[in-house]
Design an enzyme around this catalytic site. Structure first.
Site, PDB file in Angstrom:
ATOM      1  N   HIS A 163       0.809  -1.229   0.000  1.00  0.00           N
ATOM      2  CA  HIS A 163       0.000   0.000   0.000  1.00  0.00           C
ATOM      3  C   HIS A 163       0.836   1.270   0.000  1.00  0.00           C
ATOM      4  O   HIS A 163       0.320   2.348   0.296  1.00  0.00           O
ATOM      5  CB  HIS A 163      -0.942  -0.008   1.210  1.00  0.00           C
ATOM      6  CG  HIS A 163      -1.930  -1.121   1.182  1.00  0.00           C
ATOM      7  ND1 HIS A 163      -2.494  -1.671   2.310  1.00  0.00           N
ATOM      8  CD2 HIS A 163      -2.452  -1.823   0.136  1.00  0.00           C
ATOM      9  CE1 HIS A 163      -3.325  -2.647   1.974  1.00  0.00           C
ATOM     10  NE2 HIS A 163      -3.312  -2.748   0.656  1.00  0.00           N
ATOM     11  N   LEU A 219       2.038 -10.170  19.059  1.00  0.00           N
ATOM     12  CA  LEU A 219       2.985 -10.452  17.978  1.00  0.00           C
ATOM     13  C   LEU A 219       4.429 -10.435  18.441  1.00  0.00           C
ATOM     14  O   LEU A 219       5.213 -11.326  18.094  1.00  0.00           O
ATOM     15  CB  LEU A 219       2.789  -9.445  16.840  1.00  0.00           C
ATOM     16  CG  LEU A 219       1.714  -9.716  15.785  1.00  0.00           C
ATOM     17  CD1 LEU A 219       2.072 -10.928  14.946  1.00  0.00           C
ATOM     18  CD2 LEU A 219       0.349  -9.877  16.386  1.00  0.00           C
TER      19      LEU A 219
END
Length: 283
Positions: free
Chosen positions: A126, A269
């Site tokens: 992106h 994470l």
């Protein structure tokens, strides 16, 4: 069968380590990987607590007032993103790449934190907030240059933001936005846009083809911190599944791709990826 974190966390990490140890891992990362660096997301744990909706490409190009609103908010919010530092998750991905286990990194994020952690050849699906593109002449310039020009154009603008939305979007009042002055392309006077893909805008086809190629050649597709709600990233999970590429997902909360995952860890994470590196080191 999907392996979830909880009572099966250790087993899940061992299964993930087995896949990663075979190498040729392609990472697909999303906003959840950067929340531990202080950058919020739209759909994950931090996203569920906010009501912000991103500006679409059509709104941005169709209205000078919309562009004023975007640049005023981004002028402050970009600095928040620019100050962010890579977290343990980013560092773990870079370490796996240095060890030759990761053959490709595709990120949906626009914050540059993979590269700041030492990763190379990152495909920014992106785009990136640290570049600006002119929609008329196509010239790309560093975001620092635009920041300097906007400061010069707004010497008396003293707005402050207490809250930041994803993608460098600060929350401002209508009065603060109305007092902000935008600038045009220094080369041709055209409309400036951050070099990122807005909602409603298509990722360049050659970039998509490159990502498809990486995905179908992968030994494992490792999804990190993405709910896969948007087809822009989910299509690579579908592509991997069609090519019988094992899929592993580490994310906080459920994802759209869970039914296709050989391994799924619901865990922070940074901690999960640090533990993964430690397991691989001890083998």
């Amino acid at each position: 069968m999907t392996q979830a974190v909880g009572t099966g966390r250790i087993a899940g990490l061992d299964l993930l380590a087995d896949l990663v140890a075979d190498g040729d891992v392609v990472v697909l990362s999303g906003a959840g990987l950067s929340t531990e660096s202080g950058i919020p997301d739209y759909r994950g744990e931090t996203g569920r607590r906010r009501r912000a909706t991103p500006m679409t490409y059509q709104t941005f190009v169709g209205s000078a007032e919309a562009r004023r609103r975007y640049w005023a908010r981004s002028h402050l919010g970009w600095r928040h993103v620019a100050r962010a530092a890579p977290n343990a998750g980013h560092r773990a991905v870079a370490e796996l790449q240095r060890r030759g286990l990761v053959s490709g990194i595709i990120t949906q994020n626009v914050d540059g934190l993979h590269q700041a952690a030492g990763a190379v050849d990152v495909i920014e699906l992106h785009g990136s907030l640290d570049r600006v593109r002119c929609l008329d002449c196509g010239e790309r310039t560093p975001r620092e240059e635009l920041d300097r020009r906007l400061r010069e154009a707004n010497p008396g603008w003293t707005a402050r933001a207490a809250e930041f939305n994803p993608d460098g979007d600060a929350v401002l009042t209508d009065e603060q936005i109305a007092a902000f002055r935008t600038v045009d392309c220094a080369r041709c006077g055209g409309v400036l846009k951050p070099d990122v893909i807005f909602f409603g805008e298509n990722v360049p086809p050659d970039r998509v083809r490159t990502c498809y190629g990486l995905t179908e050649r992968a030994g494992t597709l490792l999804v990190l911190g993405s709910s896969l709600t948007v087809m822009s990233g989910y299509r690579f999970v579908l592509h991997a599944h069609r090519h019988a590429v094992p899929i592993a997902i580490v994310n906080r909360g459920r994802t759209r791709g869970d039914d296709h995952a050989a391994v799924r860890l619901d865990a922070p994470l940074g901690a999960a990826l640090t533990a993964l590196v430690a397991r691989l080191t001890s083998r």
